[in-house]
Write an enzyme that holds these catalytic residues in place. Structure first.
Site, short mmCIF file in Angstrom:
data_model
loop_
_atom_site.label_atom_id
_atom_site.label_comp_id
_atom_site.label_asym_id
_atom_site.label_seq_id
_atom_site.Cartn_x
_atom_site.Cartn_y
_atom_site.Cartn_z
N CYS A 11 -0.30 4.33 2.21
CA CYS A 11 -0.41 3.83 3.71
C CYS A 11 1.13 4.47 3.91
O CYS A 11 1.80 5.03 5.18
CB CYS A 11 -0.80 3.03 3.65
N ASP A 12 1.94 3.58 2.84
CA ASP A 12 3.65 3.26 3.61
C ASP A 12 4.94 4.59 2.62
O ASP A 12 6.05 3.75 3.38
CB ASP A 12 4.10 1.62 3.58
N CYS A 67 0.89 -0.94 0.45
CA CYS A 67 -0.02 -0.28 0.48
C CYS A 67 0.90 1.25 0.20
O CYS A 67 1.18 1.71 0.61
CB CYS A 67 -1.12 -0.23 1.65
#
Ligand code: NAP
Length: 315
Positions: free
Chosen positions: A143-144, A140
């Site tokens: 997200c990261d 992701c």
């Protein structure tokens, strides 16, 4: 065992547990069938159990670990009386009410069902994946990506997801390798052009990741040229796998309407499925946003939809 419940929730990621909090607080005494710890796809807590730091979930200014966040969700649902069954549903029957949910030899009955079985990222199937996910390996970018500021990373895949993620990741990374197994991208023309024009993206054509390296943290990959079979190592700090997702909908085939890509169909702006009394929320019906916070929001919608539906049909 054959008590008829107001609601059974299948799945225990952010969507299912938010639905559990809301239905528990609405005195619906939810039973959450949360999945099985041994399974990567159906494990209690869902995809956040495979994540380390979560920095984009509102309310945690310092960030929180994925498993801790899910444990908080669960405690909050328990506090209001949600019951949990750590098991996998083996079959469902939504053809008549009350609905029937089988877990092995045991049948559970409910007037409403909330489906929140989530989705899983497709993985390469390489030995180190489970060990390094959250430690340099991610599925992701939203997200990261932030964790890879000024670092070199690689993205695997040639579809819209991979090209979009590679482009997004150039906001943080100093260099992004897009590793694709063929000599032509599958992604749409406009996405491809954006990637071709981006000086930070280098496309490694006809290349397949055959080994992921790293002890505590990912340190690089071995690539194989799909034409010559020659291998070489590429040292990167991060690897994003973007080869597609698979919704966990096998159980519902023939019982609920599925889109061509396997995701559950819900009515726009609601959690209603085609079966009155069965609701769906989270990634199992969302092939677009796929975020914990949007899953949680849709879990709240499903709980409210189920509560109102029950009020109208069983008062
Ligand atoms: P996808 O279109 O199925 O593409 C998957 C890519 O991963 C393909 O390039 C495929 O290679 C590659 N791949 C699959 N298995 C692999 C493996 N084992 N090893 C290496 N490479 C592998 O999936 P997606 O990109 O996630 O997109 C899914 C759907 O969402 C698509 O309809 C897409 O258009 C849509 N989407 C749209 C947007 C947008 O419009 N903003 C953004 C993201 C996704 P091959 O090409 O060789 O098959």
């Amino acid at each position: 065992m054959n008590d008829i419940r107001d609601v059974i929730i299948i799945g225990s990621g952010p969507a299912g547990l938010t639905a559990a909090i809301y239905t528990a607080r609405a005195n619906m005494a939810p039973l959450v069938i949360e999945g099985e710890p041994s399974s990567t796809s159906d494990q209690p807590g869902g995809q956040l159990m495979l994540t380390t730091d979560v920095e984009n979930f509102p309310g945690f200014p310092e960030g929180i670990m994925g498993p801790e966040l899910m444990s908080n969700f669960r405690s909050q649902a328990s506090r209001f009386g949600a019951e949990f069954l750590t098991a996998k549903v083996t079959s469902v029957d939504f053809s008549e009410r009350p609905f029937t949910i089988e877990v092995g030899e045991t049948s559970y009955k409910a007037n409403t069902v909330i489906v929140s079985t989530g989705a899983q990222s497709l993985m390469l199937g390489l030995p180190n994946e489970d060990r390094l996910i959250g430690h340099g390996l991610s599925t992701c970018a939203t997200c990261d990506g932030f964790f890879f500021r000024d670092q070199e990373i690689a993205v695997v895949g040639g579809g819209d997801s991979a090209v979009e993620e590679a482009t997004f990741l150039t906001r943080f990374a100093s260099k992004v390798y897009l590793v694709h197994r063929r000599d032509e991208l599958r992604a749409s023309k406009i996405m491809c052009e954006r990637a071709f024009d981006n000086p930070k993206i280098e496309i490694l054509w006809n290349s397949q990741v055959v080994e992921i390296q790293g002890d505590g943290k990912l340190s690089g990959v071995i690539l194989k040229d799909t034409l010559t079979e020659a291998t070489r190592s590429l040292s990167v700090d991060g690897l994003f796998i973007a080869i597609g997702h698979r919704p966990n909908t096998d159980l519902f085939e023939g019982h609920l309407e599925l889109k061509e890509n396997g995701y559950l169909v819900t009515e726009p702006n609601s959690s209603l499925t085609k079966v009155p009394g069965v609701f769906a929320c989270g990634d199992v019906q969302d092939d677009y946003y796929r975020q914990a916070i949007t899953a949680a929001g849709s879990g709240c919608m499903a709980a409210i939809d189920a509560e109102r539906w029950l009020e109208d049909h069983h008062s």
